[in-house]
Design an enzyme around this catalytic site. Sequence first.
Site, PDB file in Angstrom:
ATOM      1  N   GLY A  48       0.878  -1.170   0.000  1.00 33.49           N
ATOM      2  CA  GLY A  48       0.000   0.000   0.000  1.00 33.49           C
ATOM      3  C   GLY A  48       0.906   1.208   0.000  1.00 33.49           C
ATOM      4  O   GLY A  48       1.695   1.394  -0.916  1.00 33.49           O
ATOM      5  N   GLU A  49       0.850   1.952   1.072  1.00 35.70           N
ATOM      6  CA  GLU A  49       1.708   3.131   1.195  1.00 35.70           C
ATOM      7  C   GLU A  49       2.268   3.141   2.612  1.00 35.70           C
ATOM      8  O   GLU A  49       1.514   3.216   3.573  1.00 35.70           O
ATOM      9  CB  GLU A  49       0.866   4.376   0.898  1.00 35.70           C
ATOM     10  CG  GLU A  49       1.664   5.648   0.792  1.00 35.70           C
ATOM     11  CD  GLU A  49       2.739   5.564  -0.301  1.00 35.70           C
ATOM     12  OE1 GLU A  49       2.450   5.100  -1.420  1.00 35.70           O
ATOM     13  OE2 GLU A  49       3.882   5.963  -0.003  1.00 35.70           O
ATOM     14  N   SER A  50       3.583   3.044   2.710  1.00 35.14           N
ATOM     15  CA  SER A  50       4.177   2.871   4.035  1.00 35.14           C
ATOM     16  C   SER A  50       3.977   4.093   4.935  1.00 35.14           C
ATOM     17  O   SER A  50       3.828   3.955   6.148  1.00 35.14           O
ATOM     18  CB  SER A  50       5.654   2.514   3.911  1.00 35.14           C
ATOM     19  OG  SER A  50       6.345   3.464   3.140  1.00 35.14           O
ATOM     20  N   CYS A  80       6.034  -5.335  -0.076  1.00 34.65           N
ATOM     21  CA  CYS A  80       6.192  -3.971  -0.583  1.00 34.65           C
ATOM     22  C   CYS A  80       6.139  -2.952   0.565  1.00 34.65           C
ATOM     23  O   CYS A  80       7.065  -2.917   1.355  1.00 34.65           O
ATOM     24  CB  CYS A  80       5.181  -3.710  -1.695  1.00 34.65           C
ATOM     25  SG  CYS A  80       5.721  -2.380  -2.771  1.00 34.65           S
ATOM     26  N   ARG A 107      12.911   3.426  -0.975  1.00 34.80           N
ATOM     27  CA  ARG A 107      11.522   3.455  -1.451  1.00 34.80           C
ATOM     28  C   ARG A 107      11.446   3.931  -2.913  1.00 34.80           C
ATOM     29  O   ARG A 107      12.300   4.687  -3.365  1.00 34.80           O
ATOM     30  CB  ARG A 107      10.684   4.396  -0.583  1.00 34.80           C
ATOM     31  CG  ARG A 107      10.591   3.946   0.858  1.00 34.80           C
ATOM     32  CD  ARG A 107       9.844   4.962   1.688  1.00 34.80           C
ATOM     33  NE  ARG A 107       8.497   5.174   1.178  1.00 34.80           N
ATOM     34  CZ  ARG A 107       7.787   6.276   1.383  1.00 34.80           C
ATOM     35  NH1 ARG A 107       8.290   7.281   2.075  1.00 34.80           N
ATOM     36  NH2 ARG A 107       6.576   6.391   0.888  1.00 34.80           N
ATOM     37  N   ILE A 135       5.019  -2.760  -7.808  1.00 29.00           N
ATOM     38  CA  ILE A 135       4.232  -1.519  -7.887  1.00 29.00           C
ATOM     39  C   ILE A 135       4.913  -0.456  -7.033  1.00 29.00           C
ATOM     40  O   ILE A 135       4.927  -0.560  -5.803  1.00 29.00           O
ATOM     41  CB  ILE A 135       2.779  -1.735  -7.402  1.00 29.00           C
ATOM     42  CG1 ILE A 135       2.105  -2.862  -8.192  1.00 29.00           C
ATOM     43  CG2 ILE A 135       1.977  -0.430  -7.523  1.00 29.00           C
ATOM     44  CD1 ILE A 135       0.769  -3.308  -7.627  1.00 29.00           C
ATOM     45  N   ARG A 136       5.484   0.518  -7.678  1.00 28.96           N
ATOM     46  CA  ARG A 136       6.247   1.570  -6.980  1.00 28.96           C
ATOM     47  C   ARG A 136       7.071   0.927  -5.845  1.00 28.96           C
ATOM     48  O   ARG A 136       7.017   1.314  -4.685  1.00 28.96           O
ATOM     49  CB  ARG A 136       5.317   2.666  -6.447  1.00 28.96           C
ATOM     50  CG  ARG A 136       4.738   3.496  -7.585  1.00 28.96           C
ATOM     51  CD  ARG A 136       3.827   4.618  -7.113  1.00 28.96           C
ATOM     52  NE  ARG A 136       2.680   4.099  -6.375  1.00 28.96           N
ATOM     53  CZ  ARG A 136       2.512   4.183  -5.054  1.00 28.96           C
ATOM     54  NH1 ARG A 136       3.389   4.816  -4.319  1.00 28.96           N
ATOM     55  NH2 ARG A 136       1.463   3.675  -4.485  1.00 28.96           N
ATOM     56  N   HIS A 171       4.633  -8.000  -5.071  1.00 28.27           N
ATOM     57  CA  HIS A 171       3.303  -8.372  -4.562  1.00 28.27           C
ATOM     58  C   HIS A 171       2.983  -9.815  -4.928  1.00 28.27           C
ATOM     59  O   HIS A 171       2.333 -10.072  -5.953  1.00 28.27           O
ATOM     60  CB  HIS A 171       2.231  -7.449  -5.164  1.00 28.27           C
ATOM     61  CG  HIS A 171       2.258  -6.073  -4.616  1.00 28.27           C
ATOM     62  ND1 HIS A 171       1.445  -5.665  -3.578  1.00 28.27           N
ATOM     63  CD2 HIS A 171       3.010  -5.009  -4.948  1.00 28.27           C
ATOM     64  CE1 HIS A 171       1.695  -4.401  -3.301  1.00 28.27           C
ATOM     65  NE2 HIS A 171       2.645  -3.973  -4.110  1.00 28.27           N
ATOM     66  N   GLU A 173       0.834 -11.682  -3.747  1.00 26.89           N
ATOM     67  CA  GLU A 173      -0.615 -11.943  -3.653  1.00 26.89           C
ATOM     68  C   GLU A 173      -1.346 -11.608  -4.952  1.00 26.89           C
ATOM     69  O   GLU A 173      -2.499 -11.990  -5.125  1.00 26.89           O
ATOM     70  CB  GLU A 173      -1.210 -11.155  -2.471  1.00 26.89           C
ATOM     71  CG  GLU A 173      -1.391  -9.663  -2.680  1.00 26.89           C
ATOM     72  CD  GLU A 173      -0.088  -8.853  -2.611  1.00 26.89           C
ATOM     73  OE1 GLU A 173       1.003  -9.449  -2.513  1.00 26.89           O
ATOM     74  OE2 GLU A 173      -0.198  -7.613  -2.686  1.00 26.89           O
TER      75      GLU A 173
HETATM   76  N1  GLN Z   1       5.765   3.135  -2.786  1.00 28.71           N
HETATM   77  C1  GLN Z   1       5.156   2.612  -1.593  1.00 28.71           C
HETATM   78  C2  GLN Z   1       5.901   3.089  -0.352  1.00 28.71           C
HETATM   79  O1  GLN Z   1       6.912   3.705  -0.459  1.00 28.71           O
HETATM   80  C3  GLN Z   1       5.079   1.123  -1.618  1.00 28.71           C
HETATM   81  C4  GLN Z   1       4.241   0.660  -2.786  1.00 28.71           C
HETATM   82  C5  GLN Z   1       3.550  -0.665  -2.594  1.00 28.71           C
HETATM   83  O2  GLN Z   1       3.353  -1.149  -1.477  1.00 28.71           O
HETATM   84  N2  GLN Z   1       3.110  -1.222  -3.675  1.00 28.71           N
HETATM   85  O3  GLN Z   1       5.487   2.855   0.733  1.00 28.71           O
END
Ligand code: GLN
Length: 195
Positions: A48-50, A80, A107, A135-136, A171, A173
């Site tokens: 997700g987004e840390s 991730c 990151r 993903i990113r 990922h 999953e």
């Molecule tokens: N870019 C996100 C981060 O820095 C991580 C991306 C992801 O979990 N797919 O937290």
Amino acid sequence: MNGKIAVLALQGDFAAHGRRLREIGLDSFEARKPEQLERAAGLVVPGGESTTLWKFFESAPWEDAIRRFAATGRPVLGTCAGAIVLAREVTHPSQKGMGLLDVTVERNAYGRQIDSFVGEVDAPEFGKTLPAVFIRAPRIRRVGPGVEVLATRGGEPVLVRQENVFAATFHPELTSDTTVHELAFGARRLAQRTA
Ligand code: GLN
């Protein structure tokens, strides 16, 4: 494994983890309160987004609950953003890490043009490559002496393990390959080999 796997359901793609676990015969539940970890058999910290995860962690005693959970030796899998929050050191930009895994992660480290992609990672332990969705994604820039590298991409670690704590920069999953979930929670535990 007895009991259910807790999938942290604060944000991110937690539902897909539940599906993968079901496919390998493991029950899971969505954890939304720190005290729910006490009765879990394993823990997934999804992507997700840390930075957002940390906001949730600071609004309730999540950090303490996750640390105590990991200290009991029960398996933890971070993917991730989940891998980022478990790391010892986090750069680009720098932010807090729980230090449950002795790695340095950078990151959003693949750059803007290829920030998300599907590829294969090398996992010689399993005699095959694994499909992987990035993903990113972060990149693991340093691996401490107690950390085992379980899969690589272009020679760089993308799946690592320190005792009971597993982390993937991708990922697992989001593909139909359940190897990573089996490895962390199911029959493919490598614990005996390195214990
Ligand atoms: N870019 C996100 C981060 O820095 C991580 C991306 C992801 O979990 N797919 O937290």
